[in-house]
Design a protein around this motif. Structure first.
Motif, PDB file in Angstrom:
ATOM      1  N   PHE A  61       0.832  -1.199   0.000  1.00  0.00           N
ATOM      2  CA  PHE A  61       0.000   0.000   0.000  1.00  0.00           C
ATOM      3  C   PHE A  61       0.871   1.256   0.000  1.00  0.00           C
ATOM      4  N   GLN A  62       2.020   1.184   0.650  1.00  0.00           N
ATOM      5  CA  GLN A  62       2.931   2.327   0.669  1.00  0.00           C
ATOM      6  C   GLN A  62       3.461   2.639  -0.725  1.00  0.00           C
ATOM      7  N   GLU A  63       3.584   1.627  -1.569  1.00  0.00           N
ATOM      8  CA  GLU A  63       3.975   1.856  -2.965  1.00  0.00           C
ATOM      9  C   GLU A  63       2.923   2.693  -3.683  1.00  0.00           C
ATOM     10  N   LEU A  64       1.651   2.386  -3.436  1.00  0.00           N
ATOM     11  CA  LEU A  64       0.575   3.196  -4.024  1.00  0.00           C
ATOM     12  C   LEU A  64       0.623   4.621  -3.509  1.00  0.00           C
ATOM     13  N   LEU A  65       0.922   4.789  -2.231  1.00  0.00           N
ATOM     14  CA  LEU A  65       1.025   6.134  -1.659  1.00  0.00           C
ATOM     15  C   LEU A  65       2.169   6.911  -2.299  1.00  0.00           C
ATOM     16  N   SER A  66       3.261   6.235  -2.599  1.00  0.00           N
ATOM     17  CA  SER A  66       4.382   6.901  -3.277  1.00  0.00           C
ATOM     18  C   SER A  66       3.979   7.367  -4.668  1.00  0.00           C
ATOM     19  N   GLN A  67       3.213   6.532  -5.378  1.00  0.00           N
ATOM     20  CA  GLN A  67       2.719   6.918  -6.703  1.00  0.00           C
ATOM     21  C   GLN A  67       1.798   8.129  -6.599  1.00  0.00           C
ATOM     22  N   ALA A  68       0.947   8.126  -5.577  1.00  0.00           N
ATOM     23  CA  ALA A  68       0.033   9.256  -5.377  1.00  0.00           C
ATOM     24  C   ALA A  68       0.809  10.526  -5.083  1.00  0.00           C
ATOM     25  N   GLU A  69       1.857  10.408  -4.282  1.00  0.00           N
ATOM     26  CA  GLU A  69       2.682  11.573  -3.958  1.00  0.00           C
ATOM     27  C   GLU A  69       3.378  12.115  -5.201  1.00  0.00           C
ATOM     28  N   THR A  82      -6.082  10.612  -3.087  1.00  0.00           N
ATOM     29  CA  THR A  82      -6.388  10.079  -4.409  1.00  0.00           C
ATOM     30  C   THR A  82      -5.262   9.153  -4.839  1.00  0.00           C
ATOM     31  N   ILE A  83      -5.603   7.940  -5.220  1.00  0.00           N
ATOM     32  CA  ILE A  83      -4.609   6.942  -5.612  1.00  0.00           C
ATOM     33  C   ILE A  83      -4.755   6.664  -7.105  1.00  0.00           C
ATOM     34  N   PRO A  84      -3.704   6.950  -7.879  1.00  0.00           N
ATOM     35  CA  PRO A  84      -3.779   6.799  -9.331  1.00  0.00           C
ATOM     36  C   PRO A  84      -3.470   5.388  -9.815  1.00  0.00           C
ATOM     37  N   CYS A  85      -4.406   4.479  -9.626  1.00  0.00           N
ATOM     38  CA  CYS A  85      -4.237   3.132 -10.174  1.00  0.00           C
ATOM     39  C   CYS A  85      -5.601   2.630 -10.637  1.00  0.00           C
ATOM     40  N   ARG A  86      -5.587   1.550 -11.380  1.00  0.00           N
ATOM     41  CA  ARG A  86      -6.844   0.993 -11.854  1.00  0.00           C
ATOM     42  C   ARG A  86      -7.646   0.449 -10.674  1.00  0.00           C
ATOM     43  N   GLU A  87      -8.933   0.566 -10.767  1.00  0.00           N
ATOM     44  CA  GLU A  87      -9.826   0.122  -9.695  1.00  0.00           C
ATOM     45  C   GLU A  87      -9.681  -1.378  -9.426  1.00  0.00           C
ATOM     46  N   ASP A  88      -9.565  -2.187 -10.474  1.00  0.00           N
ATOM     47  CA  ASP A  88      -9.448  -3.632 -10.273  1.00  0.00           C
ATOM     48  C   ASP A  88      -8.146  -4.003  -9.556  1.00  0.00           C
ATOM     49  N   MET A  89      -7.060  -3.267  -9.827  1.00  0.00           N
ATOM     50  CA  MET A  89      -5.799  -3.517  -9.131  1.00  0.00           C
ATOM     51  C   MET A  89      -5.921  -3.156  -7.647  1.00  0.00           C
ATOM     52  N   PHE A  90      -6.617  -2.064  -7.356  1.00  0.00           N
ATOM     53  CA  PHE A  90      -6.803  -1.645  -5.971  1.00  0.00           C
ATOM     54  C   PHE A  90      -7.644  -2.665  -5.207  1.00  0.00           C
ATOM     55  N   ILE A  91      -8.696  -3.149  -5.826  1.00  0.00           N
ATOM     56  CA  ILE A  91      -9.556  -4.155  -5.186  1.00  0.00           C
ATOM     57  C   ILE A  91      -8.764  -5.434  -4.929  1.00  0.00           C
TER      58      ILE A  91
END
Length: 102
Positions: A61-69, A82-91
């Motif tokens: 999840f911290q990787e996603l936060l880095s992308q958001a930053e 706001t997290i910039p990834c596809r919805e299916d990947m997040f789920i």
């Protein structure tokens, strides 16, 4: 003892932004239980998810936060995280984290 003015100025700017959006956030946060946080996910159309705060400690999840930053910095267009990834990947990620933290 040195005071770092740029960090103080940055903190003041963040606080000002949060005060401006606090009225909208108050109405949106009513449906977020204690220990959870609302995030907006998607590449084009953003969908709101309510996730456990414990996910913030997970490396995936911290990787996603880095992308958001990298993409948004501290200025998130939805007013929340706001997290910039596809919805299916997040789920998929939250499903795996749910199994690991249970």
């Amino acid at each position: 003892m040195a005071i770092r003015l740029p960090r103080i100025i940055q903190a003041k700017q963040i606080l000002r932004r949060s005060i401006l959006t606090s009225n909208a956030a108050i109405s949106a946060s009513v449906d977020v239980p204690r220990g959870y946080l609302a995030v907006y996910v998607g590449e084009n159309e953003k969908k709101r998810f309510v996730i456990p705060v414990a996910y913030l400690n997970e490396s995936a999840f911290q990787e996603l936060l880095s992308q958001a930053e990298e993409e948004f910095g501290f200025d998130h267009p939805m007013g929340g995280l706001t997290i910039p990834c596809r919805e299916d990947m997040f789920i998929d990620l939250t499903s795996r984290l749910s199994r690991c933290t249970s």
